[in-house]
Design a protein around this motif. Structure first.
Motif, PDB file in Angstrom:
ATOM      1  N   UNK A 361       0.835  -1.215   0.000  1.00 14.53           N
ATOM      2  CA  UNK A 361       0.000   0.000   0.000  1.00 14.53           C
ATOM      3  C   UNK A 361       0.862   1.254   0.000  1.00 14.53           C
ATOM      4  N   UNK A 362       1.891   1.258   0.839  1.00 15.30           N
ATOM      5  CA  UNK A 362       2.757   2.436   0.957  1.00 15.30           C
ATOM      6  C   UNK A 362       3.516   2.663  -0.344  1.00 15.30           C
ATOM      7  N   UNK A 363       4.038   1.590  -0.947  1.00 14.44           N
ATOM      8  CA  UNK A 363       4.776   1.701  -2.205  1.00 14.44           C
ATOM      9  C   UNK A 363       3.886   2.289  -3.303  1.00 14.44           C
ATOM     10  N   UNK A 364       2.640   1.839  -3.370  1.00  9.81           N
ATOM     11  CA  UNK A 364       1.718   2.347  -4.390  1.00  9.81           C
ATOM     12  C   UNK A 364       1.465   3.842  -4.216  1.00  9.81           C
ATOM     13  N   UNK A 365       1.265   4.279  -2.971  1.00  7.32           N
ATOM     14  CA  UNK A 365       1.020   5.705  -2.729  1.00  7.32           C
ATOM     15  C   UNK A 365       2.242   6.541  -3.099  1.00  7.32           C
ATOM     16  N   UNK A 366       3.417   6.067  -2.725  1.00  7.70           N
ATOM     17  CA  UNK A 366       4.640   6.798  -3.067  1.00  7.70           C
ATOM     18  C   UNK A 366       4.816   6.912  -4.573  1.00  7.70           C
ATOM     19  N   UNK A 367       4.685   5.792  -5.258  1.00  8.41           N
ATOM     20  CA  UNK A 367       4.931   5.794  -6.697  1.00  8.41           C
ATOM     21  C   UNK A 367       3.922   6.664  -7.441  1.00  8.41           C
ATOM     22  N   UNK A 368       2.697   6.710  -6.955  1.00  4.83           N
ATOM     23  CA  UNK A 368       1.694   7.573  -7.578  1.00  4.83           C
ATOM     24  C   UNK A 368       2.165   9.024  -7.570  1.00  4.83           C
ATOM     25  N   UNK A 369       2.696   9.471  -6.423  1.00  5.38           N
ATOM     26  CA  UNK A 369       3.185  10.845  -6.329  1.00  5.38           C
ATOM     27  C   UNK A 369       4.485  11.039  -7.099  1.00  5.38           C
ATOM     28  N   UNK A 370       5.382  10.062  -7.011  1.00  4.70           N
ATOM     29  CA  UNK A 370       6.663  10.182  -7.716  1.00  4.70           C
ATOM     30  C   UNK A 370       6.436  10.312  -9.215  1.00  4.70           C
ATOM     31  N   UNK A 371       5.571   9.470  -9.765  1.00  2.00           N
ATOM     32  CA  UNK A 371       5.332   9.495 -11.207  1.00  2.00           C
ATOM     33  C   UNK A 371       4.700  10.814 -11.652  1.00  2.00           C
ATOM     34  N   UNK A 372       3.871  11.398 -10.801  1.00  2.00           N
ATOM     35  CA  UNK A 372       3.224  12.665 -11.156  1.00  2.00           C
ATOM     36  C   UNK A 372       4.157  13.864 -11.045  1.00  2.00           C
ATOM     37  N   UNK A 373       5.254  13.711 -10.319  1.00  2.00           N
ATOM     38  CA  UNK A 373       6.159  14.846 -10.106  1.00  2.00           C
ATOM     39  C   UNK A 373       7.481  14.708 -10.857  1.00  2.00           C
ATOM     40  N   UNK A 374       7.666  13.608 -11.577  1.00  2.00           N
ATOM     41  CA  UNK A 374       8.889  13.472 -12.383  1.00  2.00           C
ATOM     42  C   UNK A 374       8.846  14.432 -13.567  1.00  2.00           C
ATOM     43  N   UNK A 375       9.978  14.996 -13.926  1.00  2.00           N
ATOM     44  CA  UNK A 375      10.006  15.890 -15.101  1.00  2.00           C
ATOM     45  C   UNK A 375       9.751  15.125 -16.389  1.00  2.00           C
TER      46      UNK A 375
END
Length: 375
Positions: A361-375
């Motif tokens: 669950x934690x990994x999914x939440x992190x990756x959702x934000x990481x992918x949205x903020x990558x250049x």
């Protein structure tokens, strides 16, 4: 266009063995995950920092050492050295812990980076926080300033709990959107996939933790006679090391196991217990609470830190105020006397853990934000 997780290379930097659970889940989701350690630091940093931060109180000395800029420089040097050794580019850097700015004034300073934390460095003494003590005022303020600069450059500060998020925003003037609560998970024990019986015949109250005083072991010890008066066969099993040397008075119904390194032995205690208790003074997240929840246990805990976010009053346990021994005892009695209630609470505990507090669950939440903020 938002990229897919399988298309990115993520670097996870940590000095904490607890990060292994998150590492495993992230590795199964991204294209490539590269793990690097930023401790131990080189001797020239270590010994200089030890000399510069000396204090006769070893606890104060240790904290001053951890916060010192020389130590942070040593850790950053380890991160940069490891990144330079990579034979391929990476997309983002995830830092377990917020000890230092990982790429400031380096060849990687334009790379997006993220933190995952259980607490930020505040500006004021917290008497319940074990890393705070008189003599830390100046080092705390210096580290607080350095941490703020790091947070300003980070894409996100992932927080284990809402308490962590609020404490971070109170400690640092950063946009609210930058601090994101993603939860925390179990470390050593995860019984969420086992089929567990809710018919637990032994009246066992389980406590797992070190630093007995911080974890509220004195409150539990004071509550034991009150419980035994009503439930003479109640047993209290305490697992862990008395790291803060609390003088614990013996009781016939109290069993101290010390540290248990055998995971199967510890799992068996979670399976046999009827109630899990953590009456802490100060707790940032409480990994053992999630472990107990995966085992289908009702929880009794204190109204501080992250635990009240996962222990829902009257649904999967009881939350009492810090030091409320009568409330603590009454909550344990209620659960030990009512097996059906304890079973219902335990089922809800497991449901809460499975729906948001496992490392996937934690990994999914992190990756959702990481992918949205990558250049």
């Amino acid at each position: 266009m938002i990229r897919e997780a399988k298309d990115i290379t993520l670097v996870l930097a940590s000095n904490d063995k607890r990060s292994g659970n998150l590492e495993q889940e992230l590795r199964s989701r991204v294209g490539e995950l590269i793990k690097i350690d930023y401790d131990p630091i080189a001797p020239q940093y270590k010994y200089l920092a030890a000399l510069l931060t000396y204090h006769p109180d070893r606890g104060v000395w240790w904290t001053r050492y951890q916060w010192h800029p020389v130590v942070q420089a040593g850790r950053r040097a380890n991160v940069v050295k490891a990144l330079k050794k990579l034979d391929r580019p990476f997309d983002a850097l995830l830092m377990w812990g917020s000890w230092m700015h990982p790429v400031k004034n380096t060849a990687f300073q334009d790379k997006p980076f993220y933190y995952y934390i259980d607490q930020s460095c505040n500006k004021h003494l917290d008497p319940f926080d074990p890393v705070d003590a008189p003599g830390l005022d100046k080092p705390r303020l210096a580290f607080n300033r350095a941490q703020r600069e790091s947070y300003e450059d980070a894409k996100r500060v992932f927080c284990m709990s809402q308490w962590t998020r609020e404490q971070t925003l109170e400690s640092h003037d950063i946009p609210e959107s930058k601090a994101v609560a993603v939860g925390w998970g179990p470390i050593g024990i995860n019984l969420s996939h086992e089929s567990l019986s809710q018919n637990r015949t032994e009246k066992i109250v389980l406590f797992v933790g070190n630093e007995f005083l911080r974890k509220g072991m004195d409150y539990l010890r004071e509550a034991i006679p009150k419980v035994v008066e009503q439930i003479p066969d109640a047993r209290f099993i305490v697992v862990g090391e008395n790291a803060d040397h609390y003088e614990l008075e013996p009781h016939p119904n109290l069993e101290l196991t010390g540290l248990i390194s055998d995971i199967e032995q510890l799992k068996d205690l979670y399976r046999r217990a009827s109630v899990f208790v953590l009456p802490h003074r100060f707790e940032r997240a409480g990994h053992v609470i999630i472990e107990a929840m995966t085992a289908g246990l009702p929880i009794v805990t204190s109204n501080q830190g992250g635990p009240p976010e996962v222990v829902h009053q009257g649904e999967n346990g009881f939350v009492v105020e810090i030091g409320d021994v009568d409330g603590l005892a009454g909550s344990m009695v209620k659960l030990l006397q009512d097996a059906e209630l304890a079973g219902n609470f335990g089922e809800k505990s497991r449901e809460i853990a499975q729906n948001g507090y496992l490392w996937g669950n934690i990994a999914d939440k992190m990756l959702s934000d990481i992918l949205q903020t990558l250049p």
